[in-house]
Design a protein around this motif. Structure first.
Motif, PDB file in Angstrom:
ATOM      1  N   LYS A 226       3.314  14.048  -9.014  1.00  8.14           N
ATOM      2  CA  LYS A 226       4.663  14.754  -8.963  1.00  8.14           C
ATOM      3  C   LYS A 226       4.723  14.935 -10.336  1.00  8.14           C
ATOM      4  N   ILE A 227       4.562  14.202 -10.998  1.00 12.10           N
ATOM      5  CA  ILE A 227       5.005  13.739 -12.503  1.00 12.10           C
ATOM      6  C   ILE A 227       4.427  14.559 -13.380  1.00 12.10           C
TER       7      ILE A 227
ATOM      8  N   THR B 228       4.354  18.019 -15.186  1.00 12.08           N
ATOM      9  CA  THR B 228       4.295  18.695 -16.355  1.00 12.08           C
ATOM     10  C   THR B 228       3.096  19.293 -16.449  1.00 12.08           C
ATOM     11  N   ALA B 229       2.596  19.934 -16.110  1.00  6.66           N
ATOM     12  CA  ALA B 229       1.554  21.083 -15.978  1.00  6.66           C
ATOM     13  C   ALA B 229       2.596  22.529 -15.481  1.00  6.66           C
ATOM     14  N   ASP B 230       3.505  22.057 -14.842  1.00  2.00           N
ATOM     15  CA  ASP B 230       4.218  23.117 -13.726  1.00  2.00           C
ATOM     16  C   ASP B 230       4.906  23.971 -16.005  1.00  2.00           C
ATOM     17  N   LEU B 231       5.507  22.959 -15.659  1.00  3.55           N
ATOM     18  CA  LEU B 231       6.266  22.667 -17.351  1.00  3.55           C
ATOM     19  C   LEU B 231       5.209  23.458 -18.775  1.00  3.55           C
ATOM     20  N   GLU B 232       4.642  23.114 -18.858  1.00  4.66           N
ATOM     21  CA  GLU B 232       3.194  23.679 -19.392  1.00  4.66           C
ATOM     22  C   GLU B 232       3.040  24.782 -19.200  1.00  4.66           C
TER      23      GLU B 232
ATOM     24  N   LYS C 151       0.832  -1.145   0.476  1.00  6.62           N
ATOM     25  CA  LYS C 151      -0.049  -0.190   0.005  1.00  6.62           C
ATOM     26  C   LYS C 151       0.679   1.131   0.376  1.00  6.62           C
ATOM     27  N   ALA C 152       1.801   1.034   0.614  1.00 10.43           N
ATOM     28  CA  ALA C 152       2.595   2.632   1.226  1.00 10.43           C
ATOM     29  C   ALA C 152       3.503   2.544  -0.643  1.00 10.43           C
ATOM     30  N   SER C 153       3.767   1.086  -1.021  1.00  9.59           N
ATOM     31  CA  SER C 153       4.202   1.464  -2.537  1.00  9.59           C
ATOM     32  C   SER C 153       3.078   2.161  -3.403  1.00  9.59           C
ATOM     33  N   ARG C 154       2.908   1.239  -3.372  1.00 11.94           N
ATOM     34  CA  ARG C 154       1.891   1.847  -4.092  1.00 11.94           C
ATOM     35  C   ARG C 154       1.234   3.618  -3.754  1.00 11.94           C
ATOM     36  N   ASN C 155       1.092   4.165  -2.331  1.00 10.31           N
ATOM     37  CA  ASN C 155       1.035   5.785  -2.483  1.00 10.31           C
ATOM     38  C   ASN C 155       1.940   6.161  -3.324  1.00 10.31           C
ATOM     39  N   THR C 156       3.141   5.708  -2.324  1.00 17.14           N
ATOM     40  CA  THR C 156       4.689   5.998  -3.278  1.00 17.14           C
ATOM     41  C   THR C 156       4.146   6.289  -4.501  1.00 17.14           C
TER      42      THR C 156
END
Length: 305
Positions: free
Chosen positions: A191-192, A196-200, A179-184
């Motif tokens: 974050k990606i 991407t939105a920030d770069l856009e 679950k932690a791995s999935r959350n991470t």
């Protein structure tokens, strides 16, 4: 009946005789069980094997009897057979049949002699097969030591519970790690997406727009400056025309030429505007170069000059 042939009648008669013989045999077996039950309360292997055979073959179906109220009852289910004919609790009998099938005749008889309780045998059934074998093949069973058998069952039960709890704990830890791995992973994906939105949103940064975009704005500014300079020159010529000392004929010619050429020029410019408006007319609220240049991180003079 008149439609049946002689052969059919013979076959029907044979079938009826076979069914009668089967019912008679079932009644005989039930009578034996009832006799055993009267003496031993359904504890012997012989008695249970007869009951198991009747249950599996369902030969009890169709038997009729009178209940306690004198009402004729036709037996159609195993539960009715246990209640009305064997006069025993169906669940209790099924548990005994299960114990006999799972543990075998030898251990079952030994367990009956030691008077091991239902709970002890149920706990034994719940153990893994290899641990069941440790009990069944133990010296305590051979000697008929009931307390030692119960103690062994309890020890194996506690051991099995401990192992089960440990496995459950490890499984829970694994699930929490997953679950932690999935959350991470989900957080990384978020974050990606955000990056991407920030770069856009920052695609008009200075670094991004150095090069071709900057050249475009430079060309646009140069063209606009040339057009503005041309307009200014027209105004200067108009002013000179009205102030210069020339003869009337020359003045008339210059004035006519100025107006006619200006009209042609501005008509052409209007045509250019119509084309631009046809292509980009949905951008009537668009921001001018100065605002875009400021957002891109350029000084206005850096481009316009």
């Amino acid at each position: 009946m008149s439609d049946l042939s002689v052969t059919d009648l013979i076959d029907l008669k044979v079938q009826q005789q076979e069914e009668l013989a089967s019912k008679q045999n079932t009644l005989l077996q039930l009578g034996q069980i009832q006799a055993f039950n009267f003496m031993g309360k359904l504890v012997t292997v012989t008695e249970l094997k007869l009951a198991q055979q009747i249950k599996e073959t369902k030969s009890y179906k169709g038997l009729t009897l009178q209940d306690d109220n004198g009402k004729v009852v036709t037996v159609t289910t195993w539960e009715q057979c246990c209640k009305h004919i064997l006069q025993t609790d169906c669940q209790n009998l099924d548990n005994r049949l299960r114990n006999l099938q799972q543990f075998g005749e030898e251990f079952f008889e030994a367990a009956q002699k030691m008077k091991l309780g239902y709970r002890d045998l149920r706990a034994l059934r719940q153990l893994p097969e290899d641990e069941q074998a440790l009990v069944i093949e133990s010296e305590a069973v051979e000697t008929g030591d009931k307390d030692a058998v119960k103690e062994l069952i309890d020890e194996l039960k506690a051991k099995h519970k401990k192992e089960k709890d440990k496995l459950a704990t490890e499984l829970d830890a694994t699930e929490r790690m997953l679950k932690a791995s999935r959350n991470t992973a989900s957080e990384k994906e978020d974050k990606i997406v955000q990056l991407t939105a920030d770069l856009e949103s920052k695609k008009f940064s200075a670094d991004k727009w150095k090069g071709e975009a900057k050249s475009f704005f430079e060309a646009l500014a140069k063209t606009q400056n040339q057009i503005r300079e041309g307009f200014n020159q027209l105004l200067v010529l108009s002013e000179q025309l009205e102030t210069v000392q020339i003869d009337d004929k020359t003045y008339d010619a210059a004035k006519s030429a100025f107006y006619a050429d200006s009209k042609i020029l501005l008509t052409q410019l209007a045509g250019v505007w119509n084309e631009i408006h046809r292509t980009y007319g949905d951008l009537d609220d668009a921001r001018p170069s100065g605002e875009w240049l400021a957002e891109m991180g350029f000084e206005g003079t850096e481009v316009i000059e």
